[in-house]
Design a protein around this motif. Structure first.
Motif, PDB file in Angstrom:
ATOM      1  N   SER A 115       5.850 -15.456  -8.978  1.00  0.00           N
ATOM      2  CA  SER A 115       6.978 -15.138  -9.854  1.00  0.00           C
ATOM      3  C   SER A 115       7.304 -13.650  -9.813  1.00  0.00           C
ATOM      4  CB  SER A 115       6.646 -15.572 -11.285  1.00  0.00           C
ATOM      5  OG  SER A 115       7.711 -15.297 -12.155  1.00  0.00           O
ATOM      6  N   VAL A 116       6.245 -12.821  -9.796  1.00  0.00           N
ATOM      7  CA  VAL A 116       6.462 -11.370  -9.734  1.00  0.00           C
ATOM      8  C   VAL A 116       7.020 -10.964  -8.372  1.00  0.00           C
ATOM      9  CG1 VAL A 116       5.342  -9.120  -9.898  1.00  0.00           C
ATOM     10  CG2 VAL A 116       4.655 -10.971 -11.429  1.00  0.00           C
ATOM     11  N   LEU A 117       6.533 -11.575  -7.300  1.00  0.00           N
ATOM     12  CA  LEU A 117       7.020 -11.236  -5.959  1.00  0.00           C
ATOM     13  C   LEU A 117       8.491 -11.613  -5.787  1.00  0.00           C
ATOM     14  CD1 LEU A 117       3.975 -12.301  -3.762  1.00  0.00           C
ATOM     15  CD2 LEU A 117       4.689  -9.988  -4.390  1.00  0.00           C
ATOM     16  N   ALA A 118       8.926 -12.665  -6.475  1.00  0.00           N
ATOM     17  CA  ALA A 118      10.352 -13.020  -6.408  1.00  0.00           C
ATOM     18  C   ALA A 118      11.212 -11.889  -6.957  1.00  0.00           C
ATOM     19  CB  ALA A 118      10.608 -14.312  -7.174  1.00  0.00           C
ATOM     20  N   PHE A 119      10.750 -11.263  -8.038  1.00  0.00           N
ATOM     21  CA  PHE A 119      11.448 -10.090  -8.569  1.00  0.00           C
ATOM     22  C   PHE A 119      11.480  -8.972  -7.535  1.00  0.00           C
ATOM     23  CE2 PHE A 119      11.092 -12.095 -12.645  1.00  0.00           C
ATOM     24  CZ  PHE A 119      12.073 -11.512 -13.446  1.00  0.00           C
ATOM     25  N   GLY A 124      13.773  -5.155  -5.532  1.00  0.00           N
ATOM     26  CA  GLY A 124      13.044  -3.964  -5.122  1.00  0.00           C
ATOM     27  C   GLY A 124      11.903  -3.630  -6.066  1.00  0.00           C
ATOM     28  N   TRP A 125      11.362  -2.426  -5.903  1.00  0.00           N
ATOM     29  CA  TRP A 125      10.150  -2.059  -6.625  1.00  0.00           C
ATOM     30  C   TRP A 125      10.378  -1.896  -8.123  1.00  0.00           C
ATOM     31  CZ3 TRP A 125       9.505   2.412  -9.439  1.00  0.00           C
ATOM     32  CH2 TRP A 125      10.428   3.443  -9.238  1.00  0.00           C
ATOM     33  N   ARG A 126      11.552  -1.520  -8.552  1.00  0.00           N
ATOM     34  CA  ARG A 126      11.811  -1.358  -9.987  1.00  0.00           C
ATOM     35  C   ARG A 126      11.753  -2.706 -10.693  1.00  0.00           C
ATOM     36  NH1 ARG A 126      14.953   2.109  -7.181  1.00  0.00           N
ATOM     37  NH2 ARG A 126      14.885   4.321  -7.750  1.00  0.00           N
ATOM     38  N   TRP A 127      12.373  -3.716 -10.086  1.00  0.00           N
ATOM     39  CA  TRP A 127      12.301  -5.055 -10.664  1.00  0.00           C
ATOM     40  C   TRP A 127      10.860  -5.558 -10.656  1.00  0.00           C
ATOM     41  CZ3 TRP A 127      16.784  -8.974 -10.052  1.00  0.00           C
ATOM     42  CH2 TRP A 127      18.003  -8.346 -10.336  1.00  0.00           C
ATOM     43  N   ALA A 160       0.623  -4.357  -5.737  1.00  0.00           N
ATOM     44  CA  ALA A 160       1.094  -5.187  -4.624  1.00  0.00           C
ATOM     45  C   ALA A 160       2.579  -5.494  -4.760  1.00  0.00           C
ATOM     46  CB  ALA A 160       0.288  -6.480  -4.564  1.00  0.00           C
ATOM     47  N   SER A 161       3.020  -5.858  -5.950  1.00  0.00           N
ATOM     48  CA  SER A 161       4.431  -6.203  -6.137  1.00  0.00           C
ATOM     49  C   SER A 161       5.334  -4.991  -5.953  1.00  0.00           C
ATOM     50  CB  SER A 161       4.645  -6.827  -7.520  1.00  0.00           C
ATOM     51  OG  SER A 161       4.238  -5.921  -8.540  1.00  0.00           O
ATOM     52  N   ILE A 162       4.911  -3.851  -6.481  1.00  0.00           N
ATOM     53  CA  ILE A 162       5.718  -2.634  -6.324  1.00  0.00           C
ATOM     54  C   ILE A 162       5.781  -2.226  -4.854  1.00  0.00           C
ATOM     55  CG2 ILE A 162       5.801  -0.169  -6.834  1.00  0.00           C
ATOM     56  CD1 ILE A 162       4.744  -0.805  -9.621  1.00  0.00           C
ATOM     57  N   ALA A 163       4.647  -2.330  -4.147  1.00  0.00           N
ATOM     58  CA  ALA A 163       4.639  -1.973  -2.722  1.00  0.00           C
ATOM     59  C   ALA A 163       5.556  -2.886  -1.921  1.00  0.00           C
ATOM     60  CB  ALA A 163       3.210  -2.048  -2.181  1.00  0.00           C
ATOM     61  N   ILE A 164       5.505  -4.185  -2.192  1.00  0.00           N
ATOM     62  CA  ILE A 164       6.372  -5.117  -1.468  1.00  0.00           C
ATOM     63  C   ILE A 164       7.836  -4.848  -1.804  1.00  0.00           C
ATOM     64  CG2 ILE A 164       7.026  -7.547  -1.289  1.00  0.00           C
ATOM     65  CD1 ILE A 164       4.088  -8.260  -1.540  1.00  0.00           C
ATOM     66  N   GLY A 165       8.119  -4.566  -3.075  1.00  0.00           N
ATOM     67  CA  GLY A 165       9.493  -4.236  -3.450  1.00  0.00           C
ATOM     68  C   GLY A 165      10.006  -3.006  -2.728  1.00  0.00           C
ATOM     69  N   TYR A 166       9.141  -1.996  -2.582  1.00  0.00           N
ATOM     70  CA  TYR A 166       9.545  -0.781  -1.876  1.00  0.00           C
ATOM     71  C   TYR A 166       9.794  -1.070  -0.396  1.00  0.00           C
ATOM     72  CZ  TYR A 166       9.353   3.921   0.059  1.00  0.00           C
ATOM     73  OH  TYR A 166       9.650   5.084   0.736  1.00  0.00           O
ATOM     74  N   ALA A 252      23.497  -6.273  -1.481  1.00  0.00           N
ATOM     75  CA  ALA A 252      22.656  -5.736  -0.405  1.00  0.00           C
ATOM     76  C   ALA A 252      21.525  -6.673  -0.050  1.00  0.00           C
ATOM     77  CB  ALA A 252      22.088  -4.373  -0.827  1.00  0.00           C
ATOM     78  N   ALA A 253      21.106  -7.515  -1.014  1.00  0.00           N
ATOM     79  CA  ALA A 253      20.013  -8.434  -0.737  1.00  0.00           C
ATOM     80  C   ALA A 253      20.394  -9.538   0.229  1.00  0.00           C
ATOM     81  CB  ALA A 253      19.517  -9.061  -2.046  1.00  0.00           C
ATOM     82  N   GLU A 254      21.705  -9.728   0.460  1.00  0.00           N
ATOM     83  CA  GLU A 254      22.141 -10.773   1.373  1.00  0.00           C
ATOM     84  C   GLU A 254      22.055 -10.340   2.826  1.00  0.00           C
ATOM     85  OE1 GLU A 254      25.977 -12.186   0.385  1.00  0.00           O
ATOM     86  OE2 GLU A 254      25.504 -12.577  -1.707  1.00  0.00           O
ATOM     87  N   GLY A 255      21.747  -9.072   3.061  1.00  0.00           N
ATOM     88  CA  GLY A 255      21.653  -8.593   4.435  1.00  0.00           C
ATOM     89  C   GLY A 255      22.926  -7.893   4.865  1.00  0.00           C
TER      90      GLY A 255
END
Length: 413
Positions: A115-119, A124-127, A160-166, A252-255
């Motif tokens: 759920s957190v990784l979906a954010f 991004g990392w702020r979400w 982990a979630s913040i790093a993936i968001g970044y 931007a998330a759509e590519g």
């Protein structure tokens, strides 16, 4: 032939979304398995059973929601996170305090991280940091005290979630940069193609009008002067040109989106499939005449239609340069050589040759006969063009194209 606009969307996130969907299903099964192995230790197992029923239905029903960023809406993310937090808080009601104090898993277990990784993937990392906070608070409430293992797990999910968001944000920025580069490349190729067409047609006519007007004099001289001015202006335009602003998607998330005009080579692929190879000799035969000698093999010289046309057009541009710079009385020779690995066409004349540095000067002035009409054409079909000129001994242009131009061009990159 009409040219079509091709729209290409690039997204490095799609594999991440697919991985997230798989992660949610696997961690759901893992959480249910943990509960099943410890079912008899729960004082109120019906609470856990009810929660897992909701969790399984929600996870499977919302798989399309985590297929891409566009489907993963803010409302879905909020409900998904609420379900994870609720499961953490319900653990203290379904399980014993002793097992909780010993570090027993929460009801959703590691499903919460999905759920957190979906954010993180969506915003991004702020979400990701925003979503990790209520999860951290819920874990501390469920445990009752900030134990070392709880703090460790909370920090791990947070980092982990913040790093993936970044990483997702960096990937999106790189994606937009790549889209811009591809669009500039496509626009440059289209500009060069237009420059060649204009040089082979309009600019040659304007130059002829200028020369003839100067010879005739009178009103024709004024017309020639105007034609010369327009020739200079047009050369400046086609040699400079404009590159369109890159167009990206609203979200931007759509590519990134790239809009490119299909290359002639792409159109030639379909034509080649329908009509087969073309004999280059038939395209070069029209250039033969009293002042132009054509020497060719006895067997057909077969090339793909687009490649053959571009080769013939480059030969025509070389002969135009002979007539323009060496004079109408100059002689030219075309030699066609059909070799196993390539096709070689040589155009030679007996003119005065080209002074050293003249080609670079002409290109700077927007005169693109050699740079675009000859070298540019051969480059686009994966071939090469070499020009050798000695003052007083004429000029020789060697055009070489491999048997498999596209493969050769790709290998050279």
């Amino acid at each position: 032939m009409p040219r079509r606009e091709r729209v290409m969307r690039m997204s490095v996130e799609l594999p991440l979304w697919r991985a997230l969907a798989g992660y949610r299903v696997l961690t759901m099964l893992y959480a249910v398995g943990l509960f099943a192995t410890a079912y008899d230790r729960f004082p109120r197992p019906w609470i856990a059973v009810a929660y897992y029923c909701v969790l399984c239905v929600w996870t499977l029903a919302t798989l399309p929601r985590v297929a891409n960023a566009a489907s993963c809406t803010k409302r879905f993310l909020a409900v998904d996170l609420a379900l994870a937090v609720t499961g953490i808080l319900l653990t203290s009601l379904a399980d014993t305090q002793a097992r909780i104090a010993d570090g027993g898993p929460t009801l959703p277990s590691i499903w919460t991280a999905g759920s957190v990784l979906a954010f993180a993937l969506k915003g991004g990392w702020r979400w990701a940091a925003l979503a990790s906070t209520p999860v951290a608070v819920a874990n501390l409430i469920e445990r009752g005290s900030p134990a070392r293992d709880t703090v460790h797990n909370v920090i791990l999910v947070w980092v982990a979630s913040i790093a993936i968001g970044y990483v997702v944000e960096v990937a999106r920025a790189s994606e937009r940069t790549l889209a811009r580069a591809l669009e500039i490349e496509a626009a440059t190729r289209e500009r060069e193609r237009l420059a060649r067409d204009i040089h082979d047609g309009v600019l040659q006519v304007l130059a002829m009008v200028q020369r003839r007007g100067a010879v005739l004099g009178g009103e024709a001289a004024e017309l020639g002067r105007l034609a010369g001015e327009q020739e200079v202006a047009l050369r400046t335009l086609v040699s400079g040109g404009l590159v369109p602003v890159s167009r990206v998607s609203q979200d931007a998330a759509e590519g990134a989106v790239v809009r490119m005009v299909d290359d002639e080579a792409d159109e030639d692929d379909g034509e080649r499939d329908r009509s087969g190879p073309v004999d280059l000799r038939s395209l070069l035969a029209r250039w033969a005449g009293s002042r132009v000698s054509l020497a060719e093999p006895g067997a057909p010289v077969l090339l793909p239609p687009g490649v053959a046309r571009e080769m013939a057009a480059a030969v025509g541009a070389a002969l135009d340069n002979v007539r323009r710079h060496a004079g109408e009385e100059a002689r030219a020779w075309i030699l066609v050589e059909d070799e196993p690995e390539c096709v070689l066409v040589t155009v030679r004349d007996d003119g005065p040759g080209i002074p050293e540095g003249r080609l670079a000067q002409a290109e700077g002035e927007g005169r693109l006969g050699v740079a675009q009409s000859i070298k540019g054409r051969l480059r686009d079909i994966g071939g090469t063009a070499e020009l050798v000129s000695v003052p007083g001994q004429g000029t020789e242009v060697e055009l070489k194209v491999p048997r498999n131009p596209k493969k050769t061009k790709a290998e050279s990159r």
